[in-house]
Write an enzyme that holds these catalytic residues in place. Sequence first.
Site, PDB file in Angstrom:
ATOM      1  N   LYS A  14       0.833  -1.213   0.000  1.00 36.77           N
ATOM      2  CA  LYS A  14       0.000   0.000   0.000  1.00 36.77           C
ATOM      3  C   LYS A  14       0.868   1.264   0.000  1.00 36.77           C
ATOM      4  O   LYS A  14       0.634   2.178  -0.770  1.00 36.77           O
ATOM      5  CB  LYS A  14      -0.919   0.037   1.233  1.00 36.77           C
ATOM      6  CG  LYS A  14      -1.872  -1.143   1.342  1.00 36.77           C
ATOM      7  CD  LYS A  14      -2.848  -0.974   2.498  1.00 36.77           C
ATOM      8  CE  LYS A  14      -2.237  -1.084   3.872  1.00 36.77           C
ATOM      9  NZ  LYS A  14      -1.754  -2.427   4.235  1.00 36.77           N
ATOM     10  N   ARG A  89      -9.438   0.790   8.976  1.00 34.31           N
ATOM     11  CA  ARG A  89      -9.077  -0.592   9.292  1.00 34.31           C
ATOM     12  C   ARG A  89     -10.156  -1.289  10.104  1.00 34.31           C
ATOM     13  O   ARG A  89     -10.010  -2.451  10.441  1.00 34.31           O
ATOM     14  CB  ARG A  89      -7.774  -0.614  10.087  1.00 34.31           C
ATOM     15  CG  ARG A  89      -6.510  -0.829   9.231  1.00 34.31           C
ATOM     16  CD  ARG A  89      -5.322  -0.741  10.159  1.00 34.31           C
ATOM     17  NE  ARG A  89      -4.175  -1.480   9.765  1.00 34.31           N
ATOM     18  CZ  ARG A  89      -3.057  -0.914   9.274  1.00 34.31           C
ATOM     19  NH1 ARG A  89      -3.011   0.380   9.054  1.00 34.31           N
ATOM     20  NH2 ARG A  89      -2.024  -1.657   9.001  1.00 34.31           N
ATOM     21  N   ARG A 128      11.513  -6.604   4.699  1.00 34.24           N
ATOM     22  CA  ARG A 128      11.478  -5.158   4.946  1.00 34.24           C
ATOM     23  C   ARG A 128      12.057  -4.844   6.326  1.00 34.24           C
ATOM     24  O   ARG A 128      12.759  -3.854   6.501  1.00 34.24           O
ATOM     25  CB  ARG A 128      10.023  -4.669   4.852  1.00 34.24           C
ATOM     26  CG  ARG A 128       9.868  -3.171   5.021  1.00 34.24           C
ATOM     27  CD  ARG A 128       8.471  -2.705   4.686  1.00 34.24           C
ATOM     28  NE  ARG A 128       7.532  -2.918   5.771  1.00 34.24           N
ATOM     29  CZ  ARG A 128       6.229  -2.660   5.702  1.00 34.24           C
ATOM     30  NH1 ARG A 128       5.705  -2.212   4.584  1.00 34.24           N
ATOM     31  NH2 ARG A 128       5.435  -2.866   6.726  1.00 34.24           N
ATOM     32  N   ARG A 134      11.761  -1.128  11.594  1.00 35.29           N
ATOM     33  CA  ARG A 134      10.432  -1.143  12.204  1.00 35.29           C
ATOM     34  C   ARG A 134      10.302  -2.323  13.146  1.00 35.29           C
ATOM     35  O   ARG A 134      10.452  -3.470  12.746  1.00 35.29           O
ATOM     36  CB  ARG A 134       9.359  -1.246  11.108  1.00 35.29           C
ATOM     37  CG  ARG A 134       8.916   0.095  10.590  1.00 35.29           C
ATOM     38  CD  ARG A 134       7.830  -0.038   9.557  1.00 35.29           C
ATOM     39  NE  ARG A 134       6.607  -0.665  10.054  1.00 35.29           N
ATOM     40  CZ  ARG A 134       5.471  -0.667   9.391  1.00 35.29           C
ATOM     41  NH1 ARG A 134       5.399  -0.064   8.222  1.00 35.29           N
ATOM     42  NH2 ARG A 134       4.410  -1.266   9.881  1.00 35.29           N
ATOM     43  N   ARG A 146      -0.335  -9.152  13.250  1.00 38.46           N
ATOM     44  CA  ARG A 146      -0.875  -8.064  12.415  1.00 38.46           C
ATOM     45  C   ARG A 146      -1.799  -8.639  11.346  1.00 38.46           C
ATOM     46  O   ARG A 146      -2.857  -8.069  11.045  1.00 38.46           O
ATOM     47  CB  ARG A 146       0.274  -7.268  11.775  1.00 38.46           C
ATOM     48  CG  ARG A 146       0.972  -6.385  12.792  1.00 38.46           C
ATOM     49  CD  ARG A 146       2.312  -5.908  12.297  1.00 38.46           C
ATOM     50  NE  ARG A 146       2.221  -5.064  11.131  1.00 38.46           N
ATOM     51  CZ  ARG A 146       3.234  -4.838  10.301  1.00 38.46           C
ATOM     52  NH1 ARG A 146       4.406  -5.399  10.520  1.00 38.46           N
ATOM     53  NH2 ARG A 146       3.076  -4.059   9.269  1.00 38.46           N
TER      54      ARG A 146
HETATM   55  P1  AMP Z   1       1.026   0.315   8.806  1.00 42.33           P
HETATM   56  O1  AMP Z   1       2.177   1.248   8.660  1.00 42.33           O
HETATM   57  O2  AMP Z   1      -0.190   0.743   8.038  1.00 42.33           O
HETATM   58  O3  AMP Z   1       1.400  -1.130   8.566  1.00 42.33           O
HETATM   59  O4  AMP Z   1       0.575   0.388  10.342  1.00 42.33           O
HETATM   60  C1  AMP Z   1       1.455   0.026  11.370  1.00 42.33           C
HETATM   61  C2  AMP Z   1       0.681  -0.092  12.682  1.00 42.33           C
HETATM   62  O5  AMP Z   1       0.104   1.175  13.026  1.00 42.33           O
HETATM   63  C3  AMP Z   1      -0.494  -1.060  12.679  1.00 42.33           C
HETATM   64  O6  AMP Z   1      -0.096  -2.403  12.902  1.00 42.33           O
HETATM   65  C4  AMP Z   1      -1.332  -0.500  13.805  1.00 42.33           C
HETATM   66  O7  AMP Z   1      -0.787  -0.837  15.061  1.00 42.33           O
HETATM   67  C5  AMP Z   1      -1.159   1.007  13.631  1.00 42.33           C
HETATM   68  N1  AMP Z   1      -2.197   1.559  12.714  1.00 42.33           N
HETATM   69  C6  AMP Z   1      -1.985   2.133  11.501  1.00 42.33           C
HETATM   70  N2  AMP Z   1      -3.141   2.513  10.948  1.00 42.33           N
HETATM   71  C7  AMP Z   1      -4.123   2.151  11.827  1.00 42.33           C
HETATM   72  C8  AMP Z   1      -5.532   2.242  11.827  1.00 42.33           C
HETATM   73  N3  AMP Z   1      -6.207   2.777  10.792  1.00 42.33           N
HETATM   74  N4  AMP Z   1      -6.204   1.764  12.907  1.00 42.33           N
HETATM   75  C9  AMP Z   1      -5.561   1.230  13.952  1.00 42.33           C
HETATM   76  N5  AMP Z   1      -4.231   1.087  14.018  1.00 42.33           N
HETATM   77  C10 AMP Z   1      -3.504   1.546  12.976  1.00 42.33           C
END
Ligand code: AMP
Length: 190
Positions: A14, A89, A128, A134, A146
Amino acid sequence: MKNIVLFGPPGAGKGTQAEIIKLKYDLFHISTGDVFRNNIKNNTELGLLAKGFMNKGELVPDEITIKMLSEVVEKNKHVNGFIFDGFPRTESQAIALEQLLLKFNTSISAMIALEVDDEILINRLLERGKGSGRADDSNREIIENRIKEYYAKTAILKTFYQRKNCYYGVDGIGAIEDITFRIIDVINKL
Ligand code: AMP
């Protein structure tokens, strides 16, 4: 105004695709994960709240996430359109987003979902994690959590957007440019 939700499980690509698509269509890119990571880096109150959930591979609670997202959208309401990456989400987030956009007389034009098999996702994320630093990419257990969160809380959004006739599935496997072409093909037909 074109507003795109880029959807898919963790590791679907994404973020990579959003960076390319935002330039092509002059869209404002909001990655909720990036906003949380910046807050963690800067030791803000929001960062402290989010960190515990993120490091376990859990979703940050809706109330916190929706408030944060709403503030970013409000601040940038005059842009050409948004590309949402990692939001919504949960169903509550999707409803909140709909209501927020309605305030600006706009709505989601398309949810574009990148479809990738779980085993490929896990390997991509582990790869990654070697370079990104991360915490949530570094360990198989957290990655699996996740993906579990995705199936438990997020995957249902496919039906949510299908009901609104704006769900588009795209094959997320292959070269980055090929996947970009598939996404562009969807957007150009909107
Ligand atoms: P991402 O970078 O999109 O993979 O997000 C990394 C982490 O941030 C996720 O595993 C969640 O812990 C948190 N996170 C990101 N976006 C959301 C969201 N829309 N709702 C809840 N947690 C989020």
